[in-house]
Enzyme design. Sequence first.
Site, PDB file in Angstrom:
ATOM      1  N   ASP A  88      -2.835  -3.218   2.792  1.00 13.83           N
ATOM      2  CA  ASP A  88      -3.450  -3.281   4.376  1.00 13.83           C
ATOM      3  C   ASP A  88      -4.196  -4.245   4.380  1.00 13.83           C
ATOM      4  OD1 ASP A  88      -1.552  -1.661   5.463  1.00 13.83           O
ATOM      5  OD2 ASP A  88      -2.805  -0.099   6.087  1.00 13.83           O
ATOM      6  N   TYR A 141      -1.884  -4.744  13.791  1.00 15.27           N
ATOM      7  CA  TYR A 141      -2.386  -3.788  12.974  1.00 15.27           C
ATOM      8  C   TYR A 141      -3.427  -3.147  13.558  1.00 15.27           C
ATOM      9  CZ  TYR A 141      -5.428  -2.506   8.834  1.00 15.27           C
ATOM     10  OH  TYR A 141      -6.191  -1.956   7.815  1.00 15.27           O
ATOM     11  N   GLU A 153       0.738  -1.231  -0.283  1.00 18.00           N
ATOM     12  CA  GLU A 153       0.011  -0.011   0.091  1.00 18.00           C
ATOM     13  C   GLU A 153       0.800   1.052  -0.013  1.00 18.00           C
ATOM     14  OE1 GLU A 153      -3.429   1.616   2.681  1.00 18.00           O
ATOM     15  OE2 GLU A 153      -3.621  -0.519   2.340  1.00 18.00           O
TER      16      GLU A 153
END
Length: 654
Positions: free
Chosen positions: A111, A343, A9
Amino acid sequence: MGKNLYITEKPSVAASFAAVLGVNISKSDRTRGYAESKDSVVTWCFGHLITLALPDAYNDAYKEWKVEHLPIIPEEYKYVVIDDEGIKKQFETVKSLMLREDIDYIYACTDSGREGEYIFRLVYEHSGTTKPAKRVWISSQTEEAIKEGIKNAKDISHYDSLAQAAYSRAKEDWLFGMNFSRIYTCLYGRHLSALLKESRSSVIAIGRVMTCVLGLVTDREKEIRNFVPKTHYGITANFISMDNKIEYKGKWVPEKSKIIKFADDAQDEERYISKQEAEEVIEKLKGKEGKVKKVEIKSKNEQPPLLFNLAELQSEANKKFKLPVDKTLETAQSLYEKKLITYPRTDCRVLSTDVVGELPKVLNGLYMNPEYKGFVSRIKDFGELKITKSTKRYVDDSKVTDHYALIPTYVTADLNRLSENERKIYNLIVKRFLAIFYPPAVYNTVKVETEIDGEVFVTSSRTLKEAGWKEVYEVSKSKDEEDLTEVPIHLLSKNEGCETKNFELEEKETKPPPRYTAGSLIITMEKAGKFIEDEELREQIKTCGIGTSATRAGIIKKLKDIGYINIDSKTQVVTPTLKGEAIVELVRRTAKELLSPSLTASWEKGLAMIENKETTQEIFEKKLCDYINKTIQKVKKSNSDNSINLIRMFKDVI
């Protein structure tokens, strides 16, 4: 044999993947937009490279905003590369790599969430490639997690329902924004500019989530503004016990028959009495001795708090450090990319069973850090780890969706190399994590009831007997603790006589609800279900709030940036501007459901249902288009009598 292409990303994430794959990214590689070795190619996006086209891409006439054009609902949506030189160049780079003959497989390494899926799918579909693709799904950027993610990558089709939800979310936001912003601007832009004394007609930005959040802030402000305080009274008695000579205070508890109920007050559960009644009680009890009626001593355990999800982290950082919620997300993302935390864009507050085996390794990594070594040593002293696969409070697969709770990784952080905000956020996450391995905090609670002529006065205290997890994690004092005494009232004896030294008449006023802070607004958005009266609907959407963990901070920031709300930089208190209040009033009088948390949350629930294969993209989008069509017609009709006059509505505020 050809090569594998890995698409991340951001460039910073590409570096983590390149290191695992043995690909060296040189300065010239960064300039050209990719790096490669004999068997791997690593490239990256800059976040979104492609977006939905504006209405004039469908019809030149839409360049001009007119009510008669609405609603604009494309039969087939058009997408364009974002109009930025760097982005256009990088898209062409990624596209050419996808089409290269020596590329066999494409790995989506964006992601692991809805937006990351959308970023990759758009690039993949608009490149024209038909190469097979796999999805790398990871919850941290550590070397092991990346290796495991690549090894276990599933065919991209496994995530088709997630991609469908992502496409539907983008279309939904486009339809709401393009249609409602245009119609409100066309019908009421001049009214708003007249109210604000602006020379140009105001653009009125309306969003599916944004407008609902603005409504929450405005409604709270109106509640505070219209609040009429009510006076009530209490009595405090000062005692000295005859045997132990302990001086203490007690609060009078009136009989239910003496309580005034303020039915329209949010605090009507409190016990309110009038001044006359309070004075009568004091007069009746003057000069009379008291007696200890009851001494109740209990030991109470307080469990460590649950682990952080993003909303709770943003709320806590906002409370403790006055850190703006978008800054907390930005900082957490930076820590994630530095491999130090898992995350961050997670709604979950528990761990999955497959992570439990990794916990000793995480603790060992923290042990290597002088800042946390002592805390980890204590955990080792406790013996076997308190958290196992069967510890339901902290480990529950049924509550884990895309990602588990936010915790540190096994990578030992060099705190000196982190920014001040990174240190603060990392420290919060680490200490919340360490706390779950500690025993409960144990309190001794004492409640004493002192009676004078049939009237009861209560005294309470709470002392920390065993710190437990509070050795690690600092918790702010709650309002309930403010009335506690530090006097050793546990030494009082039942039936012990007491001299009543004097009485104090306390005058109090009911208080309005507090204004939102940016942190409490985030939590309110997450827990939108509490606004819903219908129990069935509340249960149905309890896992879906207003917006998502990834978008809530951005929505609050956008409302501030476009001048609809103010956020005090010192207190983080959120208030609406006159412009924001006026827009909410316009919407309330024309299409009030746009302000409804239940409706906004139910749209979010619909997207979750697509993701979970409980409904189809087609069914969801048909409902969406029907709603847009119906509501636009409703707004058009509401303007037919020109009855809305903002200047008259806000004459007391201007």
